[in-house]
Design a protein around this motif. Sequence first.
Motif, PDB file in Angstrom:
ATOM      1  N   LEU A 161    -102.773  20.125 -22.138  1.00 10.41           N
ATOM      2  CA  LEU A 161    -103.099  21.276 -21.302  1.00 10.41           C
ATOM      3  C   LEU A 161    -103.622  20.740 -19.981  1.00 10.41           C
ATOM      4  CD1 LEU A 161    -104.960  23.538 -23.901  1.00 10.41           C
ATOM      5  CD2 LEU A 161    -102.733  24.019 -22.864  1.00 10.41           C
ATOM      6  N   GLY A 162    -103.063  21.231 -18.886  1.00  8.27           N
ATOM      7  CA  GLY A 162    -103.463  20.752 -17.573  1.00  8.27           C
ATOM      8  C   GLY A 162    -104.268  21.772 -16.805  1.00  8.27           C
ATOM      9  N   LEU A 163    -105.261  21.272 -16.067  1.00 12.38           N
ATOM     10  CA  LEU A 163    -106.043  22.109 -15.158  1.00 12.38           C
ATOM     11  C   LEU A 163    -105.629  21.748 -13.736  1.00 12.38           C
ATOM     12  CD1 LEU A 163    -108.577  24.143 -15.219  1.00 12.38           C
ATOM     13  CD2 LEU A 163    -109.821  22.181 -14.314  1.00 12.38           C
ATOM     14  N   SER A 164    -105.205  22.713 -12.969  1.00 14.94           N
ATOM     15  CA  SER A 164    -104.665  22.447 -11.637  1.00 14.94           C
ATOM     16  C   SER A 164    -105.766  22.375 -10.579  1.00 14.94           C
ATOM     17  CB  SER A 164    -103.660  23.533 -11.249  1.00 14.94           C
ATOM     18  OG  SER A 164    -103.162  23.295  -9.947  1.00 14.94           O
ATOM     19  N   TYR A 165    -105.791  21.270  -9.847  1.00 21.45           N
ATOM     20  CA  TYR A 165    -106.630  21.165  -8.656  1.00 21.45           C
ATOM     21  C   TYR A 165    -105.785  20.780  -7.445  1.00 21.45           C
ATOM     22  CZ  TYR A 165    -106.422  16.039  -8.600  1.00 21.45           C
ATOM     23  OH  TYR A 165    -105.984  14.748  -8.521  1.00 21.45           O
ATOM     24  N   ASP A 166    -104.517  20.449  -7.695  1.00 25.20           N
ATOM     25  CA  ASP A 166    -103.609  19.972  -6.661  1.00 25.20           C
ATOM     26  C   ASP A 166    -102.196  20.368  -7.095  1.00 25.20           C
ATOM     27  OD1 ASP A 166    -101.657  17.739  -5.626  1.00 25.20           O
ATOM     28  OD2 ASP A 166    -103.450  17.510  -4.378  1.00 25.20           O
ATOM     29  N   PRO A 167    -101.293  20.680  -6.140  1.00 31.47           N
ATOM     30  CA  PRO A 167     -99.932  21.074  -6.527  1.00 31.47           C
ATOM     31  C   PRO A 167     -99.216  20.059  -7.407  1.00 31.47           C
ATOM     32  CG  PRO A 167    -100.303  21.577  -4.218  1.00 31.47           C
ATOM     33  CD  PRO A 167    -101.508  20.815  -4.680  1.00 31.47           C
ATOM     34  N   LYS A 168     -99.594  18.781  -7.325  1.00 27.75           N
ATOM     35  CA  LYS A 168     -98.901  17.769  -8.130  1.00 27.75           C
ATOM     36  C   LYS A 168     -99.082  18.020  -9.628  1.00 27.75           C
ATOM     37  CE  LYS A 168    -102.724  14.411  -7.756  1.00 27.75           C
ATOM     38  NZ  LYS A 168    -103.132  13.120  -7.152  1.00 27.75           N
ATOM     39  N   ILE A 169    -100.204  18.644 -10.017  1.00 29.17           N
ATOM     40  CA  ILE A 169    -100.404  18.976 -11.425  1.00 29.17           C
ATOM     41  C   ILE A 169     -99.373  20.002 -11.864  1.00 29.17           C
ATOM     42  CG2 ILE A 169    -102.012  19.923 -13.122  1.00 29.17           C
ATOM     43  CD1 ILE A 169    -102.902  17.224 -12.000  1.00 29.17           C
ATOM     44  N   ASP A 170     -99.231  21.066 -11.085  1.00 26.61           N
ATOM     45  CA  ASP A 170     -98.275  22.124 -11.417  1.00 26.61           C
ATOM     46  C   ASP A 170     -96.846  21.596 -11.400  1.00 26.61           C
ATOM     47  OD1 ASP A 170    -100.222  24.592 -11.267  1.00 26.61           O
ATOM     48  OD2 ASP A 170    -100.593  23.415  -9.460  1.00 26.61           O
ATOM     49  N   GLN A 171     -96.549  20.723 -10.444  1.00 27.54           N
ATOM     50  CA  GLN A 171     -95.201  20.166 -10.348  1.00 27.54           C
ATOM     51  C   GLN A 171     -94.839  19.366 -11.583  1.00 27.54           C
ATOM     52  OE1 GLN A 171     -95.779  18.063  -6.695  1.00 27.54           O
ATOM     53  NE2 GLN A 171     -95.773  19.914  -5.454  1.00 27.54           N
ATOM     54  N   PHE A 172     -95.774  18.557 -12.068  1.00 26.39           N
ATOM     55  CA  PHE A 172     -95.483  17.773 -13.261  1.00 26.39           C
ATOM     56  C   PHE A 172     -95.346  18.669 -14.491  1.00 26.39           C
ATOM     57  CE2 PHE A 172     -97.013  15.522 -17.076  1.00 26.39           C
ATOM     58  CZ  PHE A 172     -95.979  14.605 -17.192  1.00 26.39           C
ATOM     59  N   LEU A 173     -96.247  19.627 -14.640  1.00 24.63           N
ATOM     60  CA  LEU A 173     -96.188  20.507 -15.804  1.00 24.63           C
ATOM     61  C   LEU A 173     -94.885  21.288 -15.846  1.00 24.63           C
ATOM     62  CD1 LEU A 173     -99.861  21.838 -15.844  1.00 24.63           C
ATOM     63  CD2 LEU A 173     -98.828  20.216 -17.445  1.00 24.63           C
ATOM     64  N   ARG A 174     -94.381  21.690 -14.688  1.00 27.21           N
ATOM     65  CA  ARG A 174     -93.107  22.415 -14.657  1.00 27.21           C
ATOM     66  C   ARG A 174     -91.972  21.571 -15.220  1.00 27.21           C
ATOM     67  NH1 ARG A 174     -95.047  25.071  -9.944  1.00 27.21           N
ATOM     68  NH2 ARG A 174     -94.273  23.436  -8.550  1.00 27.21           N
ATOM     69  N   ARG A 175     -92.034  20.270 -15.013  1.00 28.08           N
ATOM     70  CA  ARG A 175     -90.973  19.407 -15.539  1.00 28.08           C
ATOM     71  C   ARG A 175     -90.992  19.356 -17.057  1.00 28.08           C
ATOM     72  NH1 ARG A 175     -89.945  14.351 -11.515  1.00 28.08           N
ATOM     73  NH2 ARG A 175     -87.893  14.561 -12.458  1.00 28.08           N
ATOM     74  N   LEU A 176     -92.116  19.740 -17.646  1.00 35.34           N
ATOM     75  CA  LEU A 176     -92.206  19.833 -19.102  1.00 35.34           C
ATOM     76  C   LEU A 176     -92.011  21.264 -19.598  1.00 35.34           C
ATOM     77  CD1 LEU A 176     -95.330  17.580 -19.823  1.00 35.34           C
ATOM     78  CD2 LEU A 176     -92.912  16.920 -19.862  1.00 35.34           C
ATOM     79  N   GLY A 177     -91.763  22.192 -18.673  1.00 32.96           N
ATOM     80  CA  GLY A 177     -91.621  23.587 -19.046  1.00 32.96           C
ATOM     81  C   GLY A 177     -92.949  24.273 -19.315  1.00 32.96           C
ATOM     82  N   GLN A 178     -94.040  23.757 -18.712  1.00 31.39           N
ATOM     83  CA  GLN A 178     -95.370  24.310 -18.933  1.00 31.39           C
ATOM     84  C   GLN A 178     -95.981  24.819 -17.634  1.00 31.39           C
ATOM     85  OE1 GLN A 178     -96.869  20.995 -22.191  1.00 31.39           O
ATOM     86  NE2 GLN A 178     -98.384  22.335 -21.265  1.00 31.39           N
ATOM     87  N   LYS A 179     -97.061  25.576 -17.795  1.00 30.37           N
ATOM     88  CA  LYS A 179     -97.897  26.003 -16.685  1.00 30.37           C
ATOM     89  C   LYS A 179     -99.326  25.537 -16.941  1.00 30.37           C
ATOM     90  CE  LYS A 179     -95.294  30.204 -15.501  1.00 30.37           C
ATOM     91  NZ  LYS A 179     -95.379  31.680 -15.355  1.00 30.37           N
ATOM     92  N   ALA A 180    -100.083  25.403 -15.877  1.00 31.60           N
ATOM     93  CA  ALA A 180    -101.485  25.013 -16.023  1.00 31.60           C
ATOM     94  C   ALA A 180    -102.239  26.084 -16.793  1.00 31.60           C
ATOM     95  CB  ALA A 180    -102.116  24.809 -14.648  1.00 31.60           C
ATOM     96  N   VAL A 181    -103.195  25.652 -17.606  1.00 32.15           N
ATOM     97  CA  VAL A 181    -103.992  26.594 -18.388  1.00 32.15           C
ATOM     98  C   VAL A 181    -105.027  27.283 -17.509  1.00 32.15           C
ATOM     99  CG1 VAL A 181    -105.760  24.916 -19.071  1.00 32.15           C
ATOM    100  CG2 VAL A 181    -105.222  26.855 -20.585  1.00 32.15           C
ATOM    101  N   GLY A 182    -105.285  26.721 -16.339  1.00 30.30           N
ATOM    102  CA  GLY A 182    -106.228  27.283 -15.390  1.00 30.30           C
ATOM    103  C   GLY A 182    -106.281  26.399 -14.170  1.00 30.30           C
ATOM    104  N   SER A 183    -107.218  26.673 -13.292  1.00 26.28           N
ATOM    105  CA  SER A 183    -107.361  25.887 -12.073  1.00 26.28           C
ATOM    106  C   SER A 183    -108.838  25.640 -11.805  1.00 26.28           C
ATOM    107  CB  SER A 183    -106.727  26.613 -10.883  1.00 26.28           C
ATOM    108  OG  SER A 183    -107.531  27.734 -10.513  1.00 26.28           O
ATOM    109  N   THR A 184    -109.113  24.903 -10.745  1.00 24.86           N
ATOM    110  CA  THR A 184    -110.509  24.684 -10.369  1.00 24.86           C
ATOM    111  C   THR A 184    -111.164  25.967  -9.862  1.00 24.86           C
ATOM    112  OG1 THR A 184    -109.683  23.897  -8.225  1.00 24.86           O
ATOM    113  CG2 THR A 184    -110.269  22.227  -9.859  1.00 24.86           C
ATOM    114  N   GLU A 185    -110.371  26.997  -9.624  1.00 30.11           N
ATOM    115  CA  GLU A 185    -110.907  28.280  -9.159  1.00 30.11           C
ATOM    116  C   GLU A 185    -111.056  29.293 -10.276  1.00 30.11           C
ATOM    117  OE1 GLU A 185    -111.928  28.314  -6.025  1.00 30.11           O
ATOM    118  OE2 GLU A 185    -111.194  26.254  -6.011  1.00 30.11           O
ATOM    119  N   ALA A 186    -110.319  29.117 -11.367  1.00 25.74           N
ATOM    120  CA  ALA A 186    -110.361  30.107 -12.450  1.00 25.74           C
ATOM    121  C   ALA A 186    -109.915  29.459 -13.760  1.00 25.74           C
ATOM    122  CB  ALA A 186    -109.458  31.294 -12.127  1.00 25.74           C
ATOM    123  N   LEU A 187    -110.713  29.623 -14.794  1.00 26.27           N
ATOM    124  CA  LEU A 187    -110.377  29.118 -16.126  1.00 26.27           C
ATOM    125  C   LEU A 187    -111.018  30.051 -17.143  1.00 26.27           C
ATOM    126  CD1 LEU A 187    -109.208  26.990 -18.051  1.00 26.27           C
ATOM    127  CD2 LEU A 187    -111.346  25.693 -17.782  1.00 26.27           C
TER     128      LEU A 187
END
Length: 381
Positions: A309-335
């Motif tokens: 499960l990834g927490l996004s603080y930078d677009p690179k997190i979301d970009q990598f998760l998309r390659r696995l077919g996933q989305k971030a479970v939350g971000s540094t602004e909301a979890l």
Amino acid sequence: MMQLADQGGNGRTRKYVLSGYYGFKNSGDEAVLKSILTALEQEALARGESVEPIVLSSDPEWTKNQYGVDAVHRMKLGEIWSALRKSDGLISGGGSLLQDATGLGSIPYYLGIMEMARWCGKPTFVYAQGIGPVNRGVYRWPISRAFRKAKYVSVRDEESAELLRRFGVPMTGIAVVPDPVMGLPLAGSAEVPEESAKEARSTDATPIVGVSVRFWRGDRADLDRIADALGALAGLRSVRLRFLPFHRGADDDASRYVMERLGGAAPVELAPAYEDPQRMLQEVSRCDLLFGMRLHSLIYAANRGLPLLGLSYDPKIDQFLRRLGQKAVGSTEALDPKRFAEQAAKLLDDPERWRQSAGSAIERLKREAVEPAQRILAYIR
């Protein structure tokens, strides 16, 4: 120093200078370096050729001892000039080198090294870089010029490729490849069987949740939310939380901050901040689930087929998760603690379902991770 013996090739030793954020003992960046060195070694061996790296490092002696390669100081222009002149080319990357989010010096430095290589008449190769953010327009033309003059350009996500296209780099000249760390093996050349990883865990059958955190927000509200989310998980499942510091010092402190705020909600422990990337990869392989902020914590988990499960603080997190077919479970602004706990519990209860879902993407990323090494050595040959 690292050098592969010729096994039927042309008998010449090829030297290449490697430029990146190396020698700072950041586990993610050191893993990138180790992965590139390993891929180049394996490709050279397959071709029956010999290669000899020269790494530009913040701590050349440490880099020499750690990897068995030659190294020069990344800020001593005379040493860099000498290394480039006797090399067959410059490899720039990988990692997020060309960005101005963390300061104004990164982009001029790495483009300057590429320009020095061209002054020496040497080809330049861009190895799986993540480009951006580039907020200052003054940098766009120099990046475009450097990449249009490079003999080979690879980036680690489609977003980086699109940014280069907007800067004027032809899309036909850009390869999109995975982060090199997807191809990093466990310590030694052989893969460690899953049974061995399980045996290395504690005899305690309680699932281990690996946690990678870092400082990001000045008010630390993001870390407070992480503590709340982990506490919610502990309320649903019996777990052990093992914090994995990927950057010595800073990540240790961030981990301790979260551990203190958990207030005994679950058993917690802090792993050593290993300087050897493969030791940290082994740590990740002993977990049952990985929850991470650091990009390379997530890449390590994917490398080992570990639910994440990834927490996004930078677009690179979301970009990598998309390659696995996933989305971030939350971000540094909301979890949301409840949503996080429910998702984590599902992964702990049925990890095979995640592996089946992500397995084909992971295998593809591992295969593609070595493509830059293949292309670079094919050009040099």
